[in-house]
Design an enzyme around this catalytic site. Structure first.
Site, PDB file in Angstrom:
ATOM      1  CG  ASP A   1      17.659   5.565 -83.432  1.00 22.82           C
ATOM      2  OD1 ASP A   1      17.867   5.835 -84.629  1.00 22.82           O
ATOM      3  OD2 ASP A   1      16.549   5.728 -82.886  1.00 22.82           O
TER       4      ASP A   1
ATOM      5  NE  ARG B   1      11.843  13.546 -98.048  1.00 22.69           N
ATOM      6  CZ  ARG B   1      10.858  12.646 -97.981  1.00 22.69           C
ATOM      7  NH1 ARG B   1      10.389  12.088 -99.073  1.00 22.69           N
ATOM      8  NH2 ARG B   1      10.342  12.290 -96.811  1.00 22.69           N
ATOM      9  CE  LYS B   2      16.226   6.939-100.495  1.00 20.96           C
ATOM     10  NZ  LYS B   2      16.456   5.869-101.478  1.00 20.96           N
TER      11      LYS B   2
END
Lengths: 254, 254
Positions: B168, B213-214
């Site tokens: 992450d 925005r992805k």
């Protein structure tokens, strides 16, 4: 809103928004290829016995860092343990202490200076504060989780990795109940709303299906009033062959 | 086998098995709706400048707990930084110190007793030991990771949650480069082979696609000889609106 949660908890953990209705156990279908359920569920009993025999410190008990919300919810679950519907799961600082001697591989019998990732901090309240409860009939594991200030990701909020960690552990505990020793094969998490540090959330996991050595599970992380969905996840766990090392068997099923 | 890795590193990080070929940047398509690339990439420059001004301790520098394998790989990447192809990313114990003053929200300007999840241990070598390097042209972030004994899941191996955490963070760093402040929306991990505690692995992430925005990314975690695939992951990150609080905007896009 807290009162609602408590009231519903008294009715035996109803309210879908707070703690979802019991999963339809029949969705699990036939348990093919897994060891019989009894030895798996008795793994937790063995763990409890083992820890009592060695008098290990159980970290899943209340401490001064727990907020009132955490304490109240913990008390409600303890209450529901009295009739055997739910069972409190102990937690130790070393992984090895969760495994009964009889189930340990040879390489695991020697004690080492390692710590379970979620119990690696000496200071109370700064890391993972949590307690898990198992509902055997519903094949469901719930975790009350209060993320401390040392789990930060975005300023003021729990790191996505810490959320993944508590989900993996809770859902993994659920898989252990039905399949004994297991390993995560896939974990997919949708992050919906960030978890504020110091808040209390409910990690609610259940077994969805079992196919041979594969255990499919799902999980939701919600605020204790049930109004905020913080994350939802699905997972696949693989039942391990107790005669092989972790590396050997992980290679063998892929 | 280590020699192979070094030789290939000298050729500019080739060898697909060790560090994958440069991602086809054109796969990103048109960058629609994102802030211009310059401000995003300059975020890292701002972070470096900011830290130098405050003389913060950078935890991504070698310490006595690093194994020879970790040191050697780190040296190779440092070498490749000299021509600007790669850039070393500093790392601090507090999340807030990674954000330049000019980009902080009002609520973030006050210092609190929090710690970045991955840098929350006082003792060197027991937790996350890692260093990240960015390849701006390839929109790629690599992390050299040595999991310590306090990250245990199965006895002797890194906890699946710690693997999720380093993925992450690495993949998130990559997303920050192209989109500025971002948040994880989805993280899906396939665990292939467990990571032994004390070993060194390469977490290799890249931007696959950007849509508004992805930001879509992928990642592989491999042993440093490239022979063992420990995990692979895909992720979706959302570019944040710098004028809104984290909770406000996270609610708004779902």
């Amino acid at each position: 809103m807290w009162r609602n949660c408590v009231r519903l908890a008294r009715r035996g953990l109803g309210r879908g928004a707070v703690l979802r209705p019991a999963p339809t156990v029949s969705r699990c279908g036939v348990v093919r290829g897994l060891s019989p359920a009894a030895p798996c569920s008795s793994l937790w009993n063995s763990v409890t016995w083992f820890s009592q025999a060695r008098q290990l410190k159980d970290y899943a008990l209340p401490n001064s860092s727990w907020s009132q919300g955490m304490m109240d919810l913990y008390s409600r679950f303890l209450e529901m343990c009295k009739d055997g519907t739910w069972k409190r799961i102990p937690s130790y600082s070393s992984t090895i202490d969760h495994i009964p001697e009889s189930l340990k591989l040879t390489a695991e019998k020697e004690r080492k200076e390692t710590r379970l990732f979620l119990r690696n901090m000496d200071l109370e309240g700064v890391g993972f504060e949590y307690a898990m409860f198992l509902n055997p009939a519903e094949k469901r594991m719930v975790c009350l989780f209060q993320p401390g200030p040392y789990l930060e990701g975005h300023p003021g909020f729990a790191h996505g990795g810490s959320t993944a960690t508590i989900i993996d552990s809770t859902i993994g505990g659920c898989a252990i109940f039905v399949a004994g020793r297991v390993m995560t094969a896939n974990l997919s998490i949708n992050y919906r709303n960030p978890i504020p540090l110091g808040s209390v959330v409910l990690v609610d996991s259940k077994v969805d299906q079992i196919e041979g050595r594969k255990v499919f599970l799902s999980c939701q992380v919600r605020s204790i009033d049930g109004q905020t969905l913080h994350a939802e996840a699905t997972a696949l766990f693989i039942q391990l062959d107790s005669t092989k090392s972790l590396q050997q068997q992980q290679m063998s099923f892929q």
